[in-house]
Scaffold this motif. Sequence first.
Motif, mmCIF file in Angstrom:
data_model
loop_
_atom_site.group_PDB
_atom_site.id
_atom_site.type_symbol
_atom_site.label_atom_id
_atom_site.label_comp_id
_atom_site.label_asym_id
_atom_site.label_seq_id
_atom_site.Cartn_x
_atom_site.Cartn_y
_atom_site.Cartn_z
ATOM 1 N N VAL A 27 -9.583 8.304 1.047
ATOM 2 C CA VAL A 27 -10.614 6.594 0.236
ATOM 3 C C VAL A 27 -9.546 5.867 0.348
ATOM 4 O O VAL A 27 -10.218 4.711 0.288
ATOM 5 N N GLY A 28 -8.225 6.209 -0.187
ATOM 6 C CA GLY A 28 -7.649 4.639 -0.011
ATOM 7 C C GLY A 28 -7.448 3.967 1.067
ATOM 8 O O GLY A 28 -7.402 2.764 1.080
ATOM 9 N N LYS A 29 -8.044 5.408 2.240
ATOM 10 C CA LYS A 29 -7.724 4.254 3.740
ATOM 11 C C LYS A 29 -9.156 3.310 3.711
ATOM 12 O O LYS A 29 -9.238 1.799 4.153
ATOM 13 N N TYR B 95 1.287 -1.163 0.143
ATOM 14 C CA TYR B 95 0.045 0.129 0.007
ATOM 15 C C TYR B 95 0.829 1.255 0.060
ATOM 16 O O TYR B 95 1.349 1.460 1.378
ATOM 17 N N ILE B 96 1.329 2.120 -1.081
ATOM 18 C CA ILE B 96 1.767 2.664 -1.119
ATOM 19 C C ILE B 96 1.334 4.644 -1.186
ATOM 20 O O ILE B 96 0.225 4.159 -2.272
ATOM 21 N N THR B 97 1.489 5.070 -0.582
ATOM 22 C CA THR B 97 0.531 6.584 -0.357
ATOM 23 C C THR B 97 1.613 7.660 -0.361
ATOM 24 O O THR B 97 2.974 7.287 -0.348
ATOM 25 N N ALA B 98 1.523 8.648 -1.044
ATOM 26 C CA ALA B 98 1.912 9.475 -1.965
ATOM 27 C C ALA B 98 1.558 10.607 -1.244
ATOM 28 O O ALA B 98 0.955 11.798 -2.440
ATOM 29 N N HIS B 99 1.232 11.246 -0.492
ATOM 30 C CA HIS B 99 0.346 13.022 0.348
ATOM 31 C C HIS B 99 1.279 12.921 1.853
ATOM 32 O O HIS B 99 0.795 11.999 2.641
ATOM 33 N N VAL C 20 -2.059 5.186 -3.607
ATOM 34 C CA VAL C 20 -2.693 6.472 -4.042
ATOM 35 C C VAL C 20 -1.636 8.202 -3.464
ATOM 36 O O VAL C 20 -1.226 8.009 -3.144
ATOM 37 N N ASN C 21 -2.595 8.910 -4.926
ATOM 38 C CA ASN C 21 -1.362 10.032 -4.046
ATOM 39 C C ASN C 21 -2.623 10.779 -4.577
ATOM 40 O O ASN C 21 -3.853 11.179 -5.478
ATOM 41 N N PRO C 22 -2.035 12.178 -4.746
ATOM 42 C CA PRO C 22 -2.910 14.027 -5.509
ATOM 43 C C PRO C 22 -2.984 13.757 -6.880
ATOM 44 O O PRO C 22 -1.456 13.396 -6.672
ATOM 45 N N MET C 23 -3.389 14.119 -7.442
ATOM 46 C CA MET C 23 -2.712 14.897 -8.437
ATOM 47 C C MET C 23 -2.129 16.438 -8.304
ATOM 48 O O MET C 23 -2.895 17.512 -7.889
ATOM 49 N N VAL D 72 1.243 -4.039 3.708
ATOM 50 C CA VAL D 72 2.052 -3.582 4.110
ATOM 51 C C VAL D 72 1.932 -1.768 3.601
ATOM 52 O O VAL D 72 2.320 -1.671 2.209
ATOM 53 N N HIS D 73 2.267 -0.762 4.116
ATOM 54 C CA HIS D 73 1.701 0.201 4.496
ATOM 55 C C HIS D 73 3.567 0.876 4.004
ATOM 56 O O HIS D 73 4.287 0.784 4.822
ATOM 57 N N LEU D 74 3.367 1.535 2.919
ATOM 58 C CA LEU D 74 4.680 2.354 2.672
ATOM 59 C C LEU D 74 4.611 3.279 1.915
ATOM 60 O O LEU D 74 3.574 4.245 1.050
ATOM 61 N N ASP D 75 4.982 4.718 3.645
ATOM 62 C CA ASP D 75 4.346 6.554 3.460
ATOM 63 C C ASP D 75 5.727 7.120 2.541
ATOM 64 O O ASP D 75 6.104 7.021 3.170
ATOM 65 N N LEU D 76 5.364 7.926 1.475
ATOM 66 C CA LEU D 76 6.761 7.862 0.763
ATOM 67 C C LEU D 76 7.459 9.527 1.569
ATOM 68 O O LEU D 76 7.710 9.228 0.826
ATOM 69 N N TYR D 77 6.259 9.907 2.265
ATOM 70 C CA TYR D 77 6.733 10.886 2.875
ATOM 71 C C TYR D 77 7.060 10.416 4.305
ATOM 72 O O TYR D 77 7.849 11.594 4.531
ATOM 73 N N LYS D 78 7.568 8.948 4.415
ATOM 74 C CA LYS D 78 8.158 8.469 5.379
ATOM 75 C C LYS D 78 9.212 8.031 5.819
ATOM 76 O O LYS D 78 9.646 7.537 6.700
ATOM 77 N N VAL D 79 9.757 6.972 4.761
ATOM 78 C CA VAL D 79 10.608 6.466 4.310
ATOM 79 C C VAL D 79 12.040 7.384 3.245
ATOM 80 O O VAL D 79 11.294 8.127 3.167
#
Length: 211
Positions: free
Chosen positions: A22-24, A6-10, A99-102, A40-47
Amino acid sequence: MATVLYITAHPNDERASYSMAVGKEFIAAYREAKPQDEIVHLDLYKVDIPHIDTDVFSGWGKLASGTEFSALSEEEKRKVGRLGELVDQFVAADKYVFVNPMWNFSFPPLMKAYIDSICVAGKTFKYTAEGPVGLLKDKKLFHIQANGGVYSEGPAADIESGHRYLNIIAGFFGIPSVEKLFVEGMAAMPDQADTIKAKAIEKAKEAAARF
């Protein structure tokens, strides 16, 4: 049992972000439908996502020439090693949820840095005499993106590049199944924002159950 990355980019969470909200709900519905799977959550702002820079190129060059990993400089080892961890984690997963914003017609720069880290010959694709061939042909990908305007149809669809780029990368990797859910129009129609979000969440739950 499958592993879902689960890859989030916000930089914000579900309280301030439509895409994250919505992702949650997607992940919650998926977990309910398939409780045996690992998420597995991969928060791109925290790794740590090393950018491909002179240290990386230098380290890769040394390894290609036969130098032992232990002989690299400390920065080369840290960056090259971390990039290896990221691509190995991606390859090991069975399903991906991005999961990301535009932002400015695409996705946040950290997502591009992450995609760069997983585009690795011999891992996610290989070169052949006929050209590159994807190595992830048994994987699935779901993309959730929040757009302030409407970019799924009409003239604006031609300038949306976030999902289109991710779809190209997925095809490059050989991933046969790519689905998307746009949460869109909240800025263009602020009086309908809550309704748009609610409808997107329902669609996300339905999609998660079959993903």
